[in-house]
Design a protein around this motif. Sequence first.
Motif, PDB file in Angstrom:
ATOM      1  N   SER A 122       0.991  -1.112  -0.082  1.00 39.96           N
ATOM      2  CA  SER A 122       0.088  -0.079  -0.078  1.00 39.96           C
ATOM      3  C   SER A 122       0.809   1.322   0.029  1.00 39.96           C
ATOM      4  CB  SER A 122      -0.842   0.170   1.345  1.00 39.96           C
ATOM      5  OG  SER A 122      -0.232   0.001   2.388  1.00 39.96           O
ATOM      6  N   GLU A 123       0.399   2.069  -0.578  1.00 37.26           N
ATOM      7  CA  GLU A 123       1.234   3.340  -0.745  1.00 37.26           C
ATOM      8  C   GLU A 123      -0.039   4.856  -0.305  1.00 37.26           C
ATOM      9  OE1 GLU A 123       4.441   4.895  -1.483  1.00 37.26           O
ATOM     10  OE2 GLU A 123       4.137   3.025  -2.283  1.00 37.26           O
ATOM     11  N   ASN A 124       0.749   5.638   0.525  1.00 38.19           N
ATOM     12  CA  ASN A 124       0.066   7.010   0.854  1.00 38.19           C
ATOM     13  C   ASN A 124       0.414   8.073   0.157  1.00 38.19           C
ATOM     14  OD1 ASN A 124      -1.289   5.488   2.990  1.00 38.19           O
ATOM     15  ND2 ASN A 124       0.428   5.595   3.913  1.00 38.19           N
ATOM     16  N   ASP A 181      -8.850   9.247  -6.796  1.00 38.25           N
ATOM     17  CA  ASP A 181      -7.677   8.019  -7.284  1.00 38.25           C
ATOM     18  C   ASP A 181      -7.456   7.170  -6.118  1.00 38.25           C
ATOM     19  OD1 ASP A 181      -7.173   9.489  -9.584  1.00 38.25           O
ATOM     20  OD2 ASP A 181      -6.065  11.092  -8.531  1.00 38.25           O
ATOM     21  N   ALA A 182      -7.889   7.147  -4.967  1.00 43.41           N
ATOM     22  CA  ALA A 182      -7.833   6.452  -3.718  1.00 43.41           C
ATOM     23  C   ALA A 182      -8.466   4.978  -4.537  1.00 43.41           C
ATOM     24  CB  ALA A 182      -8.344   6.724  -2.667  1.00 43.41           C
ATOM     25  N   GLY A 183      -7.649   3.681  -4.124  1.00 40.89           N
ATOM     26  CA  GLY A 183      -8.488   2.671  -4.279  1.00 40.89           C
ATOM     27  C   GLY A 183      -7.166   1.412  -4.821  1.00 40.89           C
ATOM     28  N   ARG A 242      -3.800   5.337  -0.803  1.00 42.67           N
ATOM     29  CA  ARG A 242      -4.462   5.832   0.002  1.00 42.67           C
ATOM     30  C   ARG A 242      -4.397   7.468  -0.238  1.00 42.67           C
ATOM     31  NH1 ARG A 242      -2.695   2.676   3.621  1.00 42.67           N
ATOM     32  NH2 ARG A 242      -4.171   1.023   4.501  1.00 42.67           N
ATOM     33  N   VAL A 243      -5.195   8.169  -0.446  1.00 39.09           N
ATOM     34  CA  VAL A 243      -4.900   9.642  -0.698  1.00 39.09           C
ATOM     35  C   VAL A 243      -5.494  10.418   0.413  1.00 39.09           C
ATOM     36  CG1 VAL A 243      -5.432  11.708  -2.185  1.00 39.09           C
ATOM     37  CG2 VAL A 243      -5.347   9.348  -3.243  1.00 39.09           C
TER      38      VAL A 243
END
Length: 269
Positions: free
Chosen positions: A117-119, A180-182, A202-203
């Motif tokens: 996952s990326e924030n 764009d989150a998802g 995650r945005v």
Amino acid sequence: MWLLWAFGAILFSFQQAFAGTGPVIVVKPEEVNNQTSATLSCNFTNPASPITGHHWEKNGKVIETTKKDGADRYIEYTVSKIETNSGKYSCVFHSEPNAKGFIEVKGLIHVVAHKRSENANENDKAVLVCDCHSYPPATDWSWYKVTELGLQDVNGTERYSIKSTPNSSSLIIMDLNNEDAGDYECSGSNELGQATDTIHLRVRSRLAALWPFLGIVAEVIVLVTIIFIYEKRRKPDEINDDDDSGSAPLKSNSATNHKDKNVRQRNSN
Ligand SMILES: *[C@@H]1O[C@H](CO)[C@@H](O)[C@H](O)[C@H]1NC(C)=O
Ligand SMILES: *[C@@H]1O[C@H](CO)[C@@H](O)[C@H](O)[C@H]1NC(C)=O
Ligand SMILES: *[C@@H]1O[C@H](CO)[C@@H](O)[C@H](O)[C@H]1NC(C)=O
Ligand SMILES: *[C@@H]1O[C@H](CO)[C@@H](O)[C@H](O)[C@H]1NC(C)=O
């Protein structure tokens, strides 16, 4: 013509001579294709100088556990779980000079997200990365957004760009917004097939960055309000005290005090 024939004959005899007497490493199998595991072997015949040891390499890197001393001319190495261990293997005999045999271990493609996952912050950019360390490496990469309607190809959309090498692919999303989150899916393929993995993005809203500051502001406001209310309450209370319960007993107190004084004075007298 005759000259050419003679030349060919000489070349042939040279080849025969080398095949018969020169140092040769016979590898078995010559190539591994679409297997789950395999035992690789090298047989070194007619070494030019003494063998003092051997080891195996994967993609040019020494596999430390295979380093051995000794004059062995026949060595084996078992590759298990080829799906994650495919690559270019070689056996190396320690002699003067070292002698090498090569075996290509081809496996099904294996694709892994660099991070699950990326924030990223709103209005910033996000970089999602997938790796492929398979052999043969990925020849094609593509990226999709996972939506309720299925996979949506992100290629060719303005804010997206894709940078790929055979070993990895990056999806760059510019000017992020909440939508764009998802989940995003990367897909790599080679001649033996295709594999995918998923990364969750995650945005954070721009407000999120302000929250610590807003917290302090809120704290100050609450404090000031409490002090203000306290001050405002205390003043009427004091006035009330003086008016109702305060003044009357004060008078009586002063009266009794006077009496006491008189008494004391008398006593002292
Ligand atoms: C290695 O090669 C030699 C010569 O070709 C052969 O005689 C020998 O049997 C081979 N050894 C193994 C373990 O295959
Ligand atoms: C992305 O689209 C462009 C044209 O819009 C195309 O040339 C390119 O091959 C596509 N890349 C991938 C990975 O599908
Ligand atoms: C890809 O990985 C292989 C094996 O790990 C390596 O030999 C090769 O240099 C890498 N290629 C690039 C472009 O990084
Ligand atoms: C690889 O092997 C599997 C079975 O082990 C087979 O189903 C598949 O078709 C093979 N793929 C290729 C490209 O040979």
